[in-house]
Design a protein around this motif. Structure first.
Motif, PDB file in Angstrom:
ATOM      1  N   GLY A  51       0.779  -1.223   0.000  1.00 52.09           N
ATOM      2  CA  GLY A  51       0.000   0.000   0.000  1.00 52.09           C
ATOM      3  C   GLY A  51       0.814   1.277   0.000  1.00 52.09           C
ATOM      4  O   GLY A  51       0.263   2.359  -0.070  1.00 52.09           O
ATOM      5  N   SER A  52       2.121   1.162   0.094  1.00 52.12           N
ATOM      6  CA  SER A  52       2.938   2.371   0.040  1.00 52.12           C
ATOM      7  C   SER A  52       3.706   2.398  -1.277  1.00 52.12           C
ATOM      8  O   SER A  52       3.736   1.432  -2.025  1.00 52.12           O
ATOM      9  N   SER A  53       4.313   3.524  -1.541  1.00 52.08           N
ATOM     10  CA  SER A  53       4.996   3.682  -2.819  1.00 52.08           C
ATOM     11  C   SER A  53       6.326   4.387  -2.619  1.00 52.08           C
ATOM     12  O   SER A  53       6.590   4.960  -1.559  1.00 52.08           O
ATOM     13  N   GLU A  54       7.119   4.359  -3.648  1.00 48.91           N
ATOM     14  CA  GLU A  54       8.392   5.070  -3.604  1.00 48.91           C
ATOM     15  C   GLU A  54       8.144   6.573  -3.478  1.00 48.91           C
ATOM     16  O   GLU A  54       8.896   7.286  -2.821  1.00 48.91           O
ATOM     17  N   THR A  55       7.076   7.038  -4.102  1.00 48.57           N
ATOM     18  CA  THR A  55       6.719   8.457  -4.013  1.00 48.57           C
ATOM     19  C   THR A  55       6.458   8.849  -2.560  1.00 48.57           C
ATOM     20  O   THR A  55       6.882   9.911  -2.108  1.00 48.57           O
ATOM     21  N   CYS A  56       5.764   7.995  -1.844  1.00 50.80           N
ATOM     22  CA  CYS A  56       5.475   8.255  -0.437  1.00 50.80           C
ATOM     23  C   CYS A  56       6.765   8.350   0.367  1.00 50.80           C
ATOM     24  O   CYS A  56       6.956   9.283   1.137  1.00 50.80           O
ATOM     25  N   ALA A  57       7.653   7.385   0.189  1.00 46.13           N
ATOM     26  CA  ALA A  57       8.918   7.382   0.923  1.00 46.13           C
ATOM     27  C   ALA A  57       9.730   8.627   0.593  1.00 46.13           C
ATOM     28  O   ALA A  57      10.328   9.243   1.476  1.00 46.13           O
ATOM     29  N   THR A  58       9.729   9.006  -0.671  1.00 44.46           N
ATOM     30  CA  THR A  58      10.471  10.204  -1.085  1.00 44.46           C
ATOM     31  C   THR A  58       9.883  11.444  -0.422  1.00 44.46           C
ATOM     32  O   THR A  58      10.622  12.306   0.065  1.00 44.46           O
ATOM     33  N   GLU A  59       8.561  11.542  -0.380  1.00 41.60           N
ATOM     34  CA  GLU A  59       7.909  12.689   0.259  1.00 41.60           C
ATOM     35  C   GLU A  59       8.256  12.761   1.745  1.00 41.60           C
ATOM     36  O   GLU A  59       8.537  13.822   2.285  1.00 41.60           O
ATOM     37  N   LEU A  60       8.228  11.595   2.406  1.00 35.35           N
ATOM     38  CA  LEU A  60       8.533  11.571   3.840  1.00 35.35           C
ATOM     39  C   LEU A  60       9.978  11.954   4.118  1.00 35.35           C
ATOM     40  O   LEU A  60      10.248  12.801   4.967  1.00 35.35           O
ATOM     41  N   TRP A  61      10.912  11.305   3.439  1.00 32.28           N
ATOM     42  CA  TRP A  61      12.336  11.488   3.736  1.00 32.28           C
ATOM     43  C   TRP A  61      12.932  12.713   3.061  1.00 32.28           C
ATOM     44  O   TRP A  61      13.515  13.564   3.722  1.00 32.28           O
ATOM     45  N   GLU A  62      12.818  12.814   1.762  1.00 33.58           N
ATOM     46  CA  GLU A  62      13.461  13.905   1.038  1.00 33.58           C
ATOM     47  C   GLU A  62      12.591  15.159   0.999  1.00 33.58           C
ATOM     48  O   GLU A  62      13.113  16.274   0.935  1.00 33.58           O
ATOM     49  N   GLY A  63      11.290  14.964   1.007  1.00 34.53           N
ATOM     50  CA  GLY A  63      10.364  16.095   0.956  1.00 34.53           C
ATOM     51  C   GLY A  63      10.174  16.790   2.294  1.00 34.53           C
ATOM     52  O   GLY A  63       9.590  17.859   2.373  1.00 34.53           O
ATOM     53  N   GLY A  64      10.618  16.146   3.364  1.00 36.37           N
ATOM     54  CA  GLY A  64      10.593  16.782   4.680  1.00 36.37           C
ATOM     55  C   GLY A  64       9.351  16.560   5.514  1.00 36.37           C
ATOM     56  O   GLY A  64       9.246  17.076   6.623  1.00 36.37           O
ATOM     57  N   ARG A  65       8.389  15.776   5.028  1.00 38.41           N
ATOM     58  CA  ARG A  65       7.154  15.595   5.817  1.00 38.41           C
ATOM     59  C   ARG A  65       7.422  14.907   7.148  1.00 38.41           C
ATOM     60  O   ARG A  65       6.853  15.295   8.183  1.00 38.41           O
ATOM     61  N   LEU A  66       8.305  13.922   7.162  1.00 38.12           N
ATOM     62  CA  LEU A  66       8.622  13.231   8.409  1.00 38.12           C
ATOM     63  C   LEU A  66       9.151  14.214   9.455  1.00 38.12           C
ATOM     64  O   LEU A  66       8.677  14.240  10.590  1.00 38.12           O
ATOM     65  N   TRP A  67      10.103  15.050   9.085  1.00 37.88           N
ATOM     66  CA  TRP A  67      10.700  15.992  10.025  1.00 37.88           C
ATOM     67  C   TRP A  67       9.671  17.027  10.488  1.00 37.88           C
ATOM     68  O   TRP A  67       9.599  17.348  11.676  1.00 37.88           O
ATOM     69  N   ARG A  68       8.846  17.533   9.551  1.00 38.38           N
ATOM     70  CA  ARG A  68       7.821  18.509   9.926  1.00 38.38           C
ATOM     71  C   ARG A  68       6.812  17.895  10.895  1.00 38.38           C
ATOM     72  O   ARG A  68       6.465  18.505  11.915  1.00 38.38           O
ATOM     73  N   ASP A  69       6.343  16.693  10.580  1.00 38.84           N
ATOM     74  CA  ASP A  69       5.375  16.028  11.459  1.00 38.84           C
ATOM     75  C   ASP A  69       5.995  15.721  12.814  1.00 38.84           C
ATOM     76  O   ASP A  69       5.356  15.890  13.857  1.00 38.84           O
ATOM     77  N   PHE A  70       7.237  15.261  12.821  1.00 37.26           N
ATOM     78  CA  PHE A  70       7.922  14.945  14.071  1.00 37.26           C
ATOM     79  C   PHE A  70       8.021  16.191  14.953  1.00 37.26           C
ATOM     80  O   PHE A  70       7.662  16.166  16.128  1.00 37.26           O
ATOM     81  N   GLN A  71       8.492  17.292  14.377  1.00 35.13           N
ATOM     82  CA  GLN A  71       8.629  18.535  15.146  1.00 35.13           C
ATOM     83  C   GLN A  71       7.278  19.028  15.658  1.00 35.13           C
ATOM     84  O   GLN A  71       7.176  19.484  16.805  1.00 35.13           O
ATOM     85  N   SER A  72       6.272  18.923  14.841  1.00 32.94           N
ATOM     86  CA  SER A  72       4.942  19.355  15.236  1.00 32.94           C
ATOM     87  C   SER A  72       4.429  18.529  16.417  1.00 32.94           C
ATOM     88  O   SER A  72       3.879  19.077  17.383  1.00 32.94           O
ATOM     89  N   ARG A  73       4.621  17.232  16.352  1.00 34.56           N
ATOM     90  CA  ARG A  73       4.138  16.367  17.437  1.00 34.56           C
ATOM     91  C   ARG A  73       4.918  16.609  18.724  1.00 34.56           C
ATOM     92  O   ARG A  73       4.332  16.630  19.816  1.00 34.56           O
ATOM     93  N   VAL A  74       6.215  16.805  18.616  1.00 37.97           N
ATOM     94  CA  VAL A  74       7.014  17.104  19.817  1.00 37.97           C
ATOM     95  C   VAL A  74       6.549  18.412  20.455  1.00 37.97           C
ATOM     96  O   VAL A  74       6.407  18.504  21.675  1.00 37.97           O
ATOM     97  N   GLU A  75       6.288  19.420  19.625  1.00 36.73           N
ATOM     98  CA  GLU A  75       5.796  20.696  20.134  1.00 36.73           C
ATOM     99  C   GLU A  75       4.455  20.516  20.829  1.00 36.73           C
ATOM    100  O   GLU A  75       4.224  21.064  21.916  1.00 36.73           O
ATOM    101  N   GLU A  76       3.573  19.734  20.242  1.00 36.11           N
ATOM    102  CA  GLU A  76       2.265  19.493  20.851  1.00 36.11           C
ATOM    103  C   GLU A  76       2.382  18.705  22.152  1.00 36.11           C
ATOM    104  O   GLU A  76       1.591  18.916  23.081  1.00 36.11           O
ATOM    105  N   LEU A  77       3.360  17.807  22.233  1.00 34.69           N
ATOM    106  CA  LEU A  77       3.571  17.058  23.471  1.00 34.69           C
ATOM    107  C   LEU A  77       3.888  17.993  24.625  1.00 34.69           C
ATOM    108  O   LEU A  77       3.426  17.803  25.742  1.00 34.69           O
ATOM    109  N   GLY A  78       4.688  19.012  24.324  1.00 33.99           N
ATOM    110  CA  GLY A  78       5.041  19.980  25.364  1.00 33.99           C
ATOM    111  C   GLY A  78       3.852  20.758  25.893  1.00 33.99           C
ATOM    112  O   GLY A  78       3.865  21.250  27.021  1.00 33.99           O
ATOM    113  N   ALA A  79       2.811  20.859  25.079  1.00 34.79           N
ATOM    114  CA  ALA A  79       1.626  21.613  25.482  1.00 34.79           C
ATOM    115  C   ALA A  79       0.602  20.763  26.234  1.00 34.79           C
ATOM    116  O   ALA A  79      -0.372  21.304  26.769  1.00 34.79           O
ATOM    117  N   LEU A  80       0.812  19.439  26.273  1.00 35.82           N
ATOM    118  CA  LEU A  80      -0.171  18.575  26.959  1.00 35.82           C
ATOM    119  C   LEU A  80      -0.055  18.685  28.472  1.00 35.82           C
ATOM    120  O   LEU A  80       0.955  18.872  29.033  1.00 35.82           O
TER     121      LEU A  80
END
Length: 80
Positions: A51-80
């Protein structure tokens, strides 16, 4: 204490829903009962999963979605 995890996958919509549920669970449990939080799991294997694709992996790793989502979740954790 428990270790809580949240997914990061090819579906941003599913990931956001999972994160909302994870935050809700953590608020119900209380900080004193949580040992740690995992954000994403076995992401290096994502491109080979059904169900996943090379495009998905590229978006996550090279496109920066993983890092953006990670930072966003860490920031939200601090607010809980």
């Amino acid at each position: 204490k428990i270790f809580v995890g949240t997914q990061i996958t090819c579906s941003e919509e599913d990931d956001e829903r999972d994160w909302a549920w994870t935050k809700e669970l953590m608020q119900m449990l209380g900080r004193e009962h949580i040992m740690g939080v995992s954000i994403g799991n076995e992401l290096e294997l994502l491109a080979s999963k059904k169900g996943s694709s090379e495009t998905c992996a590229t978006e996550l790793w090279e496109g920066g979605r993983l890092w953006r989502d990670f930072q966003s979740r860490v920031e939200e954790l601090g607010a809980l």
